[in-house]
Design a protein around this motif. Structure first.
Motif, mmCIF file in Angstrom:
data_model
loop_
_atom_site.group_PDB
_atom_site.id
_atom_site.type_symbol
_atom_site.label_atom_id
_atom_site.label_comp_id
_atom_site.label_asym_id
_atom_site.label_seq_id
_atom_site.Cartn_x
_atom_site.Cartn_y
_atom_site.Cartn_z
ATOM 1 N N ILE A 45 15.262 14.482 6.509
ATOM 2 C CA ILE A 45 15.630 13.062 6.413
ATOM 3 C C ILE A 45 14.517 12.269 5.737
ATOM 4 O O ILE A 45 14.769 11.479 4.822
ATOM 5 C CB ILE A 45 15.961 12.485 7.803
ATOM 6 N N GLY A 46 13.274 12.484 6.152
ATOM 7 C CA GLY A 46 12.137 11.782 5.547
ATOM 8 C C GLY A 46 11.981 12.136 4.080
ATOM 9 O O GLY A 46 11.687 11.269 3.248
ATOM 10 N N GLY A 47 12.168 13.404 3.755
ATOM 11 C CA GLY A 47 12.056 13.827 2.365
ATOM 12 C C GLY A 47 13.115 13.198 1.481
ATOM 13 O O GLY A 47 12.832 12.787 0.355
ATOM 14 N N LEU A 48 14.334 13.095 2.001
ATOM 15 C CA LEU A 48 15.394 12.452 1.227
ATOM 16 C C LEU A 48 15.168 10.946 1.092
ATOM 17 O O LEU A 48 15.571 10.347 0.102
ATOM 18 C CB LEU A 48 16.757 12.733 1.863
ATOM 19 N N SER A 49 14.533 10.347 2.101
ATOM 20 C CA SER A 49 14.281 8.902 2.075
ATOM 21 C C SER A 49 13.053 8.529 1.261
ATOM 22 O O SER A 49 13.088 7.595 0.464
ATOM 23 C CB SER A 49 14.094 8.367 3.500
ATOM 24 N N ALA A 50 11.949 9.241 1.479
ATOM 25 C CA ALA A 50 10.672 8.854 0.876
ATOM 26 C C ALA A 50 10.156 9.866 -0.131
ATOM 27 O O ALA A 50 9.098 9.651 -0.722
ATOM 28 C CB ALA A 50 9.632 8.658 1.985
ATOM 29 N N GLY A 51 10.855 10.961 -0.292
ATOM 30 C CA GLY A 51 10.392 12.016 -1.187
ATOM 31 C C GLY A 51 9.655 13.084 -0.402
ATOM 32 O O GLY A 51 9.005 12.794 0.602
ATOM 33 N N PHE A 52 9.773 14.312 -0.856
ATOM 34 C CA PHE A 52 9.123 15.435 -0.180
ATOM 35 C C PHE A 52 7.682 15.519 -0.665
ATOM 36 O O PHE A 52 7.382 16.178 -1.654
ATOM 37 C CB PHE A 52 9.878 16.732 -0.473
ATOM 38 N N THR A 53 6.809 14.813 0.048
ATOM 39 C CA THR A 53 5.396 14.785 -0.329
ATOM 40 C C THR A 53 4.542 15.223 0.855
ATOM 41 O O THR A 53 4.989 15.199 2.011
ATOM 42 C CB THR A 53 4.953 13.367 -0.740
ATOM 43 N N LEU A 54 3.317 15.582 0.564
ATOM 44 C CA LEU A 54 2.378 15.952 1.616
ATOM 45 C C LEU A 54 2.118 14.764 2.538
ATOM 46 O O LEU A 54 2.037 14.917 3.762
ATOM 47 C CB LEU A 54 1.069 16.462 1.002
ATOM 48 N N ALA A 55 2.032 13.574 1.975
ATOM 49 C CA ALA A 55 1.800 12.368 2.783
ATOM 50 C C ALA A 55 2.962 12.124 3.748
ATOM 51 O O ALA A 55 2.743 11.760 4.907
ATOM 52 C CB ALA A 55 1.608 11.157 1.877
ATOM 53 N N MET A 56 4.186 12.333 3.278
ATOM 54 C CA MET A 56 5.348 12.147 4.153
ATOM 55 C C MET A 56 5.290 13.157 5.287
ATOM 56 O O MET A 56 5.480 12.822 6.446
ATOM 57 C CB MET A 56 6.644 12.323 3.346
ATOM 58 N N TRP A 57 4.987 14.410 4.962
ATOM 59 C CA TRP A 57 4.967 15.463 5.970
ATOM 60 C C TRP A 57 3.841 15.247 6.987
ATOM 61 O O TRP A 57 4.056 15.375 8.192
ATOM 62 C CB TRP A 57 4.827 16.824 5.285
ATOM 63 N N THR A 58 2.657 14.874 6.537
ATOM 64 C CA THR A 58 1.553 14.637 7.473
ATOM 65 C C THR A 58 1.829 13.403 8.336
ATOM 66 O O THR A 58 1.443 13.366 9.504
ATOM 67 C CB THR A 58 0.197 14.498 6.755
ATOM 68 N N GLY A 59 2.504 12.411 7.756
ATOM 69 C CA GLY A 59 2.912 11.248 8.556
ATOM 70 C C GLY A 59 3.882 11.645 9.652
ATOM 71 O O GLY A 59 3.798 11.146 10.781
ATOM 72 N N LEU A 60 4.790 12.548 9.339
ATOM 73 C CA LEU A 60 5.734 13.034 10.353
ATOM 74 C C LEU A 60 5.031 13.831 11.445
ATOM 75 O O LEU A 60 5.406 13.749 12.613
ATOM 76 C CB LEU A 60 6.817 13.894 9.710
ATOM 77 N N LEU A 61 4.037 14.595 11.067
ATOM 78 C CA LEU A 61 3.314 15.387 12.059
ATOM 79 C C LEU A 61 2.704 14.509 13.152
ATOM 80 O O LEU A 61 2.623 14.924 14.311
ATOM 81 C CB LEU A 61 2.221 16.230 11.396
ATOM 82 N N ARG A 62 2.309 13.295 12.782
ATOM 83 C CA ARG A 62 1.713 12.387 13.766
ATOM 84 C C ARG A 62 2.723 11.904 14.796
ATOM 85 O O ARG A 62 2.341 11.546 15.904
ATOM 86 C CB ARG A 62 1.061 11.196 13.066
ATOM 87 N N VAL A 63 3.995 11.856 14.423
ATOM 88 C CA VAL A 63 5.007 11.337 15.356
ATOM 89 C C VAL A 63 5.807 12.438 16.056
ATOM 90 O O VAL A 63 6.610 12.148 16.931
ATOM 91 C CB VAL A 63 5.975 10.340 14.675
ATOM 92 N N VAL A 64 5.569 13.708 15.682
ATOM 93 C CA VAL A 64 6.338 14.802 16.280
ATOM 94 C C VAL A 64 6.263 14.813 17.811
ATOM 95 O O VAL A 64 7.294 14.969 18.466
ATOM 96 C CB VAL A 64 5.941 16.167 15.665
ATOM 97 N N PRO A 65 5.099 14.638 18.430
ATOM 98 C CA PRO A 65 5.080 14.647 19.899
ATOM 99 C C PRO A 65 5.958 13.547 20.511
ATOM 100 O O PRO A 65 6.674 13.783 21.491
ATOM 101 C CB PRO A 65 3.604 14.431 20.253
ATOM 102 N N VAL A 66 5.919 12.364 19.930
ATOM 103 C CA VAL A 66 6.741 11.261 20.435
ATOM 104 C C VAL A 66 8.216 11.550 20.177
ATOM 105 O O VAL A 66 9.072 11.319 21.034
ATOM 106 C CB VAL A 66 6.313 9.914 19.803
ATOM 107 N N LEU A 67 8.521 12.091 18.996
ATOM 108 C CA LEU A 67 9.909 12.448 18.682
ATOM 109 C C LEU A 67 10.431 13.507 19.645
ATOM 110 O O LEU A 67 11.588 13.444 20.068
ATOM 111 C CB LEU A 67 10.026 12.968 17.249
ATOM 112 N N LEU A 68 9.586 14.474 19.988
ATOM 113 C CA LEU A 68 10.005 15.534 20.906
ATOM 114 C C LEU A 68 10.395 14.953 22.263
ATOM 115 O O LEU A 68 11.446 15.298 22.819
ATOM 116 C CB LEU A 68 8.898 16.577 21.056
#
Length: 169
Positions: free
Chosen positions: A36-59
């Motif tokens: 979803i993030g990749g389709l919205s903001a592009g599949f970039t390293l910055a997008m992926w590392t930003g997601l990693l920060r919220v994974v615990p809260v998302l879980l």
């Protein structure tokens, strides 16, 4: 035990249900937001590392939403399932009903978590965001997360059942 060839694929008790749910949640939280993030903001390293920060809260949010929607999803599934339906059809209908409810809630809650702010924006954009999110989540749940969790249960039950058979012999 049931005589179904699939009796080993689903949790048999509360402890196994928690493990089953966690397998699905971990796979889902690590794949669905990336797509979803990749389709919205592009599949970039910055997008992926930003997601990693919220994974615990998302879980935590996903587990809470799953628990909130579990009973309504079961009731909806029961309305759709017929006695003639096989295991795979039942699992697909269950995934469909669960993902329908979970994706609707996570479209809003996930956006709040991903942006670190509660706003009306995901509600305003819901009609645009939710169908895409639902489709992505359904594909990942039906083809990856739930089959993997059922295989984890199957292998666990095979070991447990083999130990029980040895102990009884």
């Amino acid at each position: 035990m049931t005589d179904s060839p699939f009796h080993t694929h689903l949790p048999r008790n509360a402890k196994e249900s928690v493990a089953f749910m966690l397998v699905i949640a971990v796979i889902s939280v690590n794949t669905i937001p990336v797509v979803i993030g990749g389709l919205s903001a592009g599949f970039t390293l910055a997008m992926w590392t930003g997601l990693l920060r919220v994974v615990p809260v998302l879980l935590v949010a996903v587990v809470a939403v799953v628990l909130l929607t579990m009973k309504p999803a079961q009731l909806l599934t029961a309305r759709l399932v017929r006695p003639s339906h096989g295991f795979r059809t039942r699992m697909l209908l269950n995934a469909l009903c669960s993902v329908l409810l979970i994706s609707a809630m996570m479209t809003v809650v996930g956006t709040w978590i991903g942006t670190w702010q509660v706003s009306a924006e995901p509600l305003k954009q819901f009609a645009l965001l939710w169908p895409r999110n639902f489709a992505i989540a359904l594909v990942i749940e039906a083809l990856l997360a739930q089959p993997v969790a059922r295989q984890v249960m199957r292998r666990y039950h095979q070991r447990v059942d083999a130990r029980a058979a040895l102990a009884a012999a």
